[in-house]
Every structure is written in C-alpha cells, then in structure tokens.
Design a protein around this motif. Structure first.
Motif, PDB file in Angstrom:
ATOM      1  N   MET A   1       1.114  -1.205  -0.133  1.00 42.99           N
ATOM      2  CA  MET A   1       0.121   0.129   0.025  1.00 42.99           C
ATOM      3  C   MET A   1       0.886   1.244   0.004  1.00 42.99           C
ATOM      4  O   MET A   1       1.875   1.165   0.607  1.00 42.99           O
ATOM      5  CB  MET A   1      -0.752  -0.084   1.195  1.00 42.99           C
ATOM      6  CG  MET A   1      -1.797   1.148   1.308  1.00 42.99           C
ATOM      7  SD  MET A   1      -2.820   1.446   2.668  1.00 42.99           S
ATOM      8  CE  MET A   1      -1.568   1.950   3.979  1.00 42.99           C
ATOM      9  N   THR A   2       0.459   2.081  -0.815  1.00 43.73           N
ATOM     10  CA  THR A   2       1.265   3.536  -0.946  1.00 43.73           C
ATOM     11  C   THR A   2       0.481   4.639  -0.447  1.00 43.73           C
ATOM     12  O   THR A   2      -0.704   4.808  -0.729  1.00 43.73           O
ATOM     13  CB  THR A   2       1.810   3.888  -2.320  1.00 43.73           C
ATOM     14  OG1 THR A   2       0.667   3.594  -2.997  1.00 43.73           O
ATOM     15  CG2 THR A   2       3.112   2.688  -2.618  1.00 43.73           C
ATOM     16  N   HIS A   4       0.156   8.913  -0.365  1.00 42.26           N
ATOM     17  CA  HIS A   4       0.892  10.087  -1.125  1.00 42.26           C
ATOM     18  C   HIS A   4       0.463  11.269  -0.193  1.00 42.26           C
ATOM     19  O   HIS A   4      -0.785  11.471   0.221  1.00 42.26           O
ATOM     20  CB  HIS A   4       0.260   9.866  -2.403  1.00 42.26           C
ATOM     21  CG  HIS A   4       0.643   8.721  -3.127  1.00 42.26           C
ATOM     22  ND1 HIS A   4       1.593   8.660  -3.885  1.00 42.26           N
ATOM     23  CD2 HIS A   4       0.105   7.603  -3.222  1.00 42.26           C
ATOM     24  CE1 HIS A   4       1.748   7.340  -4.451  1.00 42.26           C
ATOM     25  NE2 HIS A   4       0.604   6.604  -4.035  1.00 42.26           N
ATOM     26  N   GLU A  20      -4.195   7.363   1.093  1.00 39.42           N
ATOM     27  CA  GLU A  20      -3.901   6.123   0.471  1.00 39.42           C
ATOM     28  C   GLU A  20      -3.946   6.448  -1.329  1.00 39.42           C
ATOM     29  O   GLU A  20      -4.888   7.113  -1.646  1.00 39.42           O
ATOM     30  CB  GLU A  20      -5.011   5.068   0.723  1.00 39.42           C
ATOM     31  CG  GLU A  20      -4.586   4.494   2.174  1.00 39.42           C
ATOM     32  CD  GLU A  20      -5.691   3.370   2.748  1.00 39.42           C
ATOM     33  OE1 GLU A  20      -5.761   2.237   1.640  1.00 39.42           O
ATOM     34  OE2 GLU A  20      -6.330   3.419   3.359  1.00 39.42           O
ATOM     35  N   ALA A  21      -3.316   5.587  -1.951  1.00 39.35           N
ATOM     36  CA  ALA A  21      -3.406   5.786  -3.431  1.00 39.35           C
ATOM     37  C   ALA A  21      -4.908   5.299  -3.777  1.00 39.35           C
ATOM     38  O   ALA A  21      -5.506   6.043  -4.744  1.00 39.35           O
ATOM     39  CB  ALA A  21      -2.492   4.670  -3.988  1.00 39.35           C
ATOM     40  N   ARG A  22      -5.533   4.467  -3.153  1.00 40.33           N
ATOM     41  CA  ARG A  22      -6.933   3.918  -3.589  1.00 40.33           C
ATOM     42  C   ARG A  22      -8.048   5.080  -3.029  1.00 40.33           C
ATOM     43  O   ARG A  22      -9.322   4.773  -3.387  1.00 40.33           O
ATOM     44  CB  ARG A  22      -7.210   2.445  -3.100  1.00 40.33           C
ATOM     45  CG  ARG A  22      -7.426   2.481  -1.484  1.00 40.33           C
ATOM     46  CD  ARG A  22      -7.815   1.054  -1.210  1.00 40.33           C
ATOM     47  NE  ARG A  22      -7.525   0.796   0.306  1.00 40.33           N
ATOM     48  CZ  ARG A  22      -8.364   0.158   1.016  1.00 40.33           C
ATOM     49  NH1 ARG A  22      -9.152  -0.772   0.182  1.00 40.33           N
ATOM     50  NH2 ARG A  22      -8.294  -0.165   2.116  1.00 40.33           N
ATOM     51  N   LEU A  65      -9.249   9.366  -8.539  1.00 44.48           N
ATOM     52  CA  LEU A  65      -8.558   9.081  -7.288  1.00 44.48           C
ATOM     53  C   LEU A  65      -8.133  10.591  -6.919  1.00 44.48           C
ATOM     54  O   LEU A  65      -7.676  11.301  -7.587  1.00 44.48           O
ATOM     55  CB  LEU A  65      -7.327   8.070  -7.666  1.00 44.48           C
ATOM     56  CG  LEU A  65      -7.477   6.799  -8.069  1.00 44.48           C
ATOM     57  CD1 LEU A  65      -6.037   6.179  -8.418  1.00 44.48           C
ATOM     58  CD2 LEU A  65      -7.936   6.001  -7.282  1.00 44.48           C
ATOM     59  N   VAL A  67      -5.288  11.218  -5.561  1.00 45.02           N
ATOM     60  CA  VAL A  67      -4.078  11.442  -5.835  1.00 45.02           C
ATOM     61  C   VAL A  67      -3.855  12.101  -7.218  1.00 45.02           C
ATOM     62  O   VAL A  67      -3.003  12.902  -7.875  1.00 45.02           O
ATOM     63  CB  VAL A  67      -2.937  10.126  -6.232  1.00 45.02           C
ATOM     64  CG1 VAL A  67      -2.485   9.865  -4.811  1.00 45.02           C
ATOM     65  CG2 VAL A  67      -3.649   9.043  -6.649  1.00 45.02           C
ATOM     66  N   GLN A  68      -4.897  11.597  -8.164  1.00 42.99           N
ATOM     67  CA  GLN A  68      -5.022  12.322  -9.782  1.00 42.99           C
ATOM     68  C   GLN A  68      -5.415  13.685  -9.506  1.00 42.99           C
ATOM     69  O   GLN A  68      -4.911  14.398 -10.531  1.00 42.99           O
ATOM     70  CB  GLN A  68      -6.260  11.617 -10.277  1.00 42.99           C
ATOM     71  CG  GLN A  68      -5.893  10.108 -10.683  1.00 42.99           C
ATOM     72  CD  GLN A  68      -6.927   9.415 -11.603  1.00 42.99           C
ATOM     73  OE1 GLN A  68      -8.066   9.281 -11.007  1.00 42.99           O
ATOM     74  NE2 GLN A  68      -6.888   9.262 -12.956  1.00 42.99           N
TER      75      GLN A  68
ATOM     76  N   GLU B   5      -6.415  -2.216  -2.383  1.00 40.79           N
ATOM     77  CA  GLU B   5      -5.100  -1.546  -2.472  1.00 40.79           C
ATOM     78  C   GLU B   5      -4.082  -1.888  -3.511  1.00 40.79           C
ATOM     79  O   GLU B   5      -4.125  -3.047  -4.018  1.00 40.79           O
ATOM     80  CB  GLU B   5      -4.289  -1.976  -0.953  1.00 40.79           C
ATOM     81  CG  GLU B   5      -5.019  -1.531   0.320  1.00 40.79           C
ATOM     82  CD  GLU B   5      -4.428  -1.924   1.601  1.00 40.79           C
ATOM     83  OE1 GLU B   5      -3.430  -2.579   1.339  1.00 40.79           O
ATOM     84  OE2 GLU B   5      -4.944  -1.548   2.639  1.00 40.79           O
ATOM     85  N   PHE B   6      -3.543  -0.716  -3.824  1.00 40.17           N
ATOM     86  CA  PHE B   6      -2.570  -0.959  -5.009  1.00 40.17           C
ATOM     87  C   PHE B   6      -1.162   0.003  -4.800  1.00 40.17           C
ATOM     88  O   PHE B   6      -1.727   1.056  -3.987  1.00 40.17           O
ATOM     89  CB  PHE B   6      -3.219  -0.725  -6.408  1.00 40.17           C
ATOM     90  CG  PHE B   6      -3.870   0.546  -6.423  1.00 40.17           C
ATOM     91  CD1 PHE B   6      -3.217   1.710  -6.804  1.00 40.17           C
ATOM     92  CD2 PHE B   6      -5.464   0.700  -6.039  1.00 40.17           C
ATOM     93  CE1 PHE B   6      -3.818   2.933  -6.870  1.00 40.17           C
ATOM     94  CE2 PHE B   6      -6.168   1.794  -5.964  1.00 40.17           C
ATOM     95  CZ  PHE B   6      -5.422   3.051  -6.500  1.00 40.17           C
ATOM     96  N   ASP B   7      -0.380  -0.091  -5.392  1.00 34.95           N
ATOM     97  CA  ASP B   7       0.874   0.931  -5.564  1.00 34.95           C
ATOM     98  C   ASP B   7       0.624   1.833  -6.591  1.00 34.95           C
ATOM     99  O   ASP B   7       0.203   1.524  -7.852  1.00 34.95           O
ATOM    100  CB  ASP B   7       2.226   0.230  -5.695  1.00 34.95           C
ATOM    101  CG  ASP B   7       2.350  -0.402  -4.364  1.00 34.95           C
ATOM    102  OD1 ASP B   7       2.155   0.334  -3.305  1.00 34.95           O
ATOM    103  OD2 ASP B   7       3.327  -1.530  -4.497  1.00 34.95           O
ATOM    104  N   TYR B   8       0.630   3.093  -6.607  1.00 32.63           N
ATOM    105  CA  TYR B   8       0.476   4.082  -7.314  1.00 32.63           C
ATOM    106  C   TYR B   8       1.812   4.891  -8.068  1.00 32.63           C
ATOM    107  O   TYR B   8       2.283   5.329  -7.110  1.00 32.63           O
ATOM    108  CB  TYR B   8      -0.433   5.171  -7.172  1.00 32.63           C
ATOM    109  CG  TYR B   8      -0.760   6.327  -7.751  1.00 32.63           C
ATOM    110  CD1 TYR B   8      -1.713   6.334  -8.836  1.00 32.63           C
ATOM    111  CD2 TYR B   8       0.022   7.527  -7.504  1.00 32.63           C
ATOM    112  CE1 TYR B   8      -2.003   7.512  -9.477  1.00 32.63           C
ATOM    113  CE2 TYR B   8      -0.281   8.613  -8.411  1.00 32.63           C
ATOM    114  CZ  TYR B   8      -1.305   8.544  -9.273  1.00 32.63           C
ATOM    115  OH  TYR B   8      -1.602   9.867 -10.147  1.00 32.63           O
ATOM    116  N   ASP B  54       0.036   5.927 -13.644  1.00 35.90           N
ATOM    117  CA  ASP B  54      -0.861   6.897 -14.243  1.00 35.90           C
ATOM    118  C   ASP B  54      -0.014   7.635 -15.425  1.00 35.90           C
ATOM    119  O   ASP B  54       0.730   8.430 -15.130  1.00 35.90           O
ATOM    120  CB  ASP B  54      -1.185   7.974 -13.030  1.00 35.90           C
ATOM    121  CG  ASP B  54      -2.074   9.092 -13.494  1.00 35.90           C
ATOM    122  OD1 ASP B  54      -2.515   9.015 -14.602  1.00 35.90           O
ATOM    123  OD2 ASP B  54      -2.744   9.772 -12.373  1.00 35.90           O
TER     124      ASP B  54
END
Lengths: 184, 295
Positions: A1-2, A4, A20-22, A65, A67-68, B5-8, B54
């Motif tokens: 899990m990342t 950001h 979280e990224a998600r 997302l 993060v986007q 969950e995932f890495d981005y 992305d």
C-alpha cells in the motif's frame, strides 16, 4: 500500500493531506476535508451526485483518485454561494422547486454551472442533454430544467449575484473570487 | 466502495511509463488514463491490479493536431477536448460523432480516446468509429514505436494487438474532410453503453458513392466492419432506396452465434437492431453529406 502527500485547493482554500493511493476524490473531500455537500450515490459514475469541478470541469468525484487531483483546483457545492448570498443556480433551484429530497441537487447544480458557462442560453433540450449524467429520482426533471432556464436568464440579465460564473468574466473560475471556502 | 489496495506511480513522460511497465512486469499492472473504465471495474472488484501507472498527466500525449492529411489525436486527449477541436469534426466526422455520444458531460471531461481504445470494451462507442475512420493506433514500448492498422487491432473483449509493455501514444486518422460521417446507437437504458452502435463514413462524387466504411460496436465481442454494407453502397447513390438495400445486408458475414447476447439484448434482437441502426447511421450520413457538398 502506498500513501501520498497531496495538495487540493478546494473553493480557494489550500489543503495538504496524506491519502492512500486508493482514496477516491469524493472520500477525500467528504471524509478528510469535511466538504460533505458532495454526495455519493451510485458509486459507478452514472448518477452524478458526486459531481464537483476539477480545474473548471465537471467531473464525478467517485470516479477519480484523490492522487490524480494532486495540485488541482476543486470547487464543490459549498463554493457556490458568496457568503449568505446564494448563487443564481441555487436561487433558481429554490424558486422553481428543482429539488424534493435534495440528494442529487449538489451534483445537479455543479453540472448546471458548467453547462451555463459553456452555453449561457441553452434550449430545454440542451439542458436535458447537458444534465444527462445526473439522475434525479424525485422531481421527474421538469422543475430542474425550469431551474436551469431560470438561472440562465438571471445570469444573462445580470439580475443576481453570479457567484463568479458569468461566462464572459475572465475571473469566473478563480475560486478566490468567492469566499465560500475561506469561511470553512 | 473502495478499490483494493494498490501501488500508484505517476509517469511524467512516455519513456518513464515504459520503464515503469517493465519494472512492474511481474505484478498485475494497469495503466491509468482518465480512469472511467478502470476505476469502476476496480471499485466493483472486477479488477484488482497491484500497480497503477498513471499516464493521464503526460503532456506530450494531449491534444489534437493536423499533420498533412492526417488528424493526430494524443492518446490522453479527453473526449471533451476532442469535441472542442474543430479539426476533429472537419477531418474525422464519424469519429467525432461517436465521441460525442460517449457517456455524459462529466464522463467526457475525464475519459480519454487512447484509454478507450486500449480498454477495447466492445460496447463502447469508439471501436466502430475507429474502424470506419481507418484509424491507426500508434503504440510505444521497450522496442520503440509501432503502428497498428485498426483492422488488425481489435482481437476480442478487452483484447487488442497491444503488448503488455506498450502504451498507446496517439491515434492517427486519415483526413475525411471530403466525406460525410455519422454515428447512430441504441444505448442501454441503464448504462448508456451501446447495445448496437454504427459508424459510417461515406465519400461521394457527383452523387455516386466512391468509398464507404461502416463499423459496428456492441454486436460482437469486438468492433467489426460491416463489409457487406460497404460493398452494397459503393457505386450507388446515398438515397433512401440504396440505404434500405445496404442496411438489409448488415448481418451478412456476421455469425449470429458469435453475437453478444445478454440481459440487455438477445443476439436475435441485436441482429434486428443492427439493420435498423445501420439504416439510421446511413440516413444521418446522407443528411450530413448535403451541407458538406455545399461547402
């Protein structure tokens, strides 16, 4: 899990947060930052209840997302009114009974604001097409179309506060021209 | 509803995206563009990638331009940005018409041309139009760039000629400024996706059809050209009678056993829709041909 670190400028207020990224943009706005005017409906990019403006364009925040959106300017329904003065679209929805339960209304208004920015004098058909991505299960849409027509007329005649959305105003998308966000 | 969950990772250039794809080739990796196919699939659990790369923010992949006789569409150009480009309507009338029918305003603001064609949803609006427009998919990977003619591109449901290490960088469409085009679809009442969608691009000379390309989506598990319709049109005039005759052969060469059949529409119903919407697309093309001829 990342995780950001991101920055979202919402209704003119800059927020630094860690997600979280998600994490979906809708959840970042509602759960992390408290902009609960943005509703979540279908969760599948169909109903439009979660519509916000991302860098000036109407988008479904349940299908982006967080993060986007890093670095983006976001406008939510809380950013429409100028202090106590309602935005033309808000007044029009009130006057025309453009809502019953109100769940779809924030998204309806955010999409309508973009529609009127691009087309200040839409036909009823164009309003219906423009709002294709927003579902209402109460009104049967008639009064929503009436409300958008009403707001278009008000904005064109300059009879009401534009809340920073008049088409020919170069600062139209500048969230610093409203204080809806600062008051949070 | 949260995705798993995932890495981005955010790629800022095509080279970086290709490197990231190579680096994570051992994991389940997806490219994220506008996210309007991928994120709903991830939220509903249909897709659970370990890694998302992305590519939506890569500047070089945005924009519509004209290079000689070719319309060049950057892969990350949103549907809305394409529709805002006059060149797209002028040079790719069938393609622009189909793009205008995708989803709704908010979806068109986020979703991308390249993302759509890479995802290759058979019920999307673009496969038929890309086929009718004789598009070329330009992809880049570790071995450099290659051009994939659209007739060799769609393999099946969500399956294309793209290699796992590649990404679509642009779509090239030969100018059809002298032709007329249209797109007609029967949308699913719930999702808006095409139960059947027909794109037509027809060139006429002195009232006689000199070339015709007709593509369909929603019918098979991939976009398909309706070659029997094309052949029926060429040499005739685009009048009511020839449109009826061409639409009557819409299902020729298409195996009904291979037709999509689901809750939305049986294969038999799709066959009926195929003829009806071929007729509508050709009628609209004929209507669009008139003002173009007057230009």
């Amino acid at each position: 899990m990342t995780e950001h670190d991101i920055t979202l400028t919402v209704n003119g207020t800059e927020h630094d947060l860690t997600v979280e990224a998600r994490t979906l943009l809708a959840h970042a706005l509602r759960d992390e930052l408290g902009y609960t005017g943005t509703n979540i409906g279908c969760e599948s990019s169909l109903c439009g209840a979660c519509t916000v403006h991302l860098d000036g364009e109407a988008v479904k925040s349940c299908t982006a997302l967080a993060v986007q959106a890093d670095g983006a300017e976001i406008r939510t329904v809380e950013g429409l009114a100028d202090g106590d003065e309602l935005h033309a679209i808000q007044r029009a929805f009130q006057e025309e009974h453009g809502l019953q339960c109100g769940y779809c209304t924030p998204g309806m208004m955010m999409t309508s604001v973009e529609l009127l920015k691009e087309n200040p004098n839409p036909t009823r058909e164009e309003i219906r097409e423009g709002l294709e991505g927003n579902l209402c299960r109460c009104t049967g849409y008639q009064n929503i179309v009436n409300a958008v027509e009403n707001a278009a007329e008000s904005l064109r005649s300059g009879a009401v506060a534009d809340g920073g959305t008049v088409a020919d105003d170069p600062t139209a998308d500048d969230p610093t021209t409203t204080d809806g966000g600062e008051s949070k | 509803m949260f995705p798993d969950e995932f890495d981005y990772y955010e790629a800022t250039s095509v080279d970086e995206a290709i490197d990231l794809l190579a680096e994570h080739s051992g994991a389940e990796t997806e490219l994220l563009a506008g996210g309007h196919s991928l994120l709903p699939a991830m939220k509903s659990g249909l897709s659970s990638p370990d890694v998302l790369i992305d590519v939506g923010g890569i500047d070089d992949l945005h924009g519509v331009s004209v290079d000689g006789d070719t319309l060049v569409v950057g892969a990350m150009t949103s549907y809305s940005d394409l529709l805002d480009a006059d060149a797209a309507h002028k040079h790719a009338p069938a393609f622009a018409a189909a793009v205008g029918q995708v989803g709704d305003e908010q979806v068109r603001n986020r979703g991308t041309i390249g993302g759509n064609l890479a995802h290759a949803d058979p019920a999307s609006d673009l496969p038929g139009a890309a086929l009718a427009s004789d598009a070329t998919i330009v992809a880049e990977g570790p071995n450099g760039e290659r051009e994939i003619p659209i007739d060799d591109y769609f393999f099946g449901m969500y399956a294309t000629a793209l290699d796992p290490g590649e990404l679509v960088t642009r779509v090239e469409i030969p100018s059809a400024a002298g032709a007329a085009g249209a797109y007609a679809k029967k949308p699913s009442p719930s999702s808006g996706y095409a139960m059947v969608g027909i794109a037509a691009l027809v060139e006429t000379d002195g009232g006689t059809v000199t070339s015709a390309r007709v593509g369909a989506n929603g019918v098979l598990d991939h976009g398909v050209r309706l070659e029997a319709v094309e052949e029926a049109l060429v040499g005739g005039s685009l009048d009511q009678e020839s449109i009826e005759a061409a639409a009557a052969v819409a299902t020729d060469g298409i195996d009904e056993a291979m037709m999509m059949s689901d809750l939305q529409a049986s294969a038999e119903f799709r066959a009926t829709l195929l003829e009806a919407y071929t007729k509508r697309a050709l009628r609209a093309t004929a209507e669009n041909a008139a003002p173009r001829a007057a230009d």
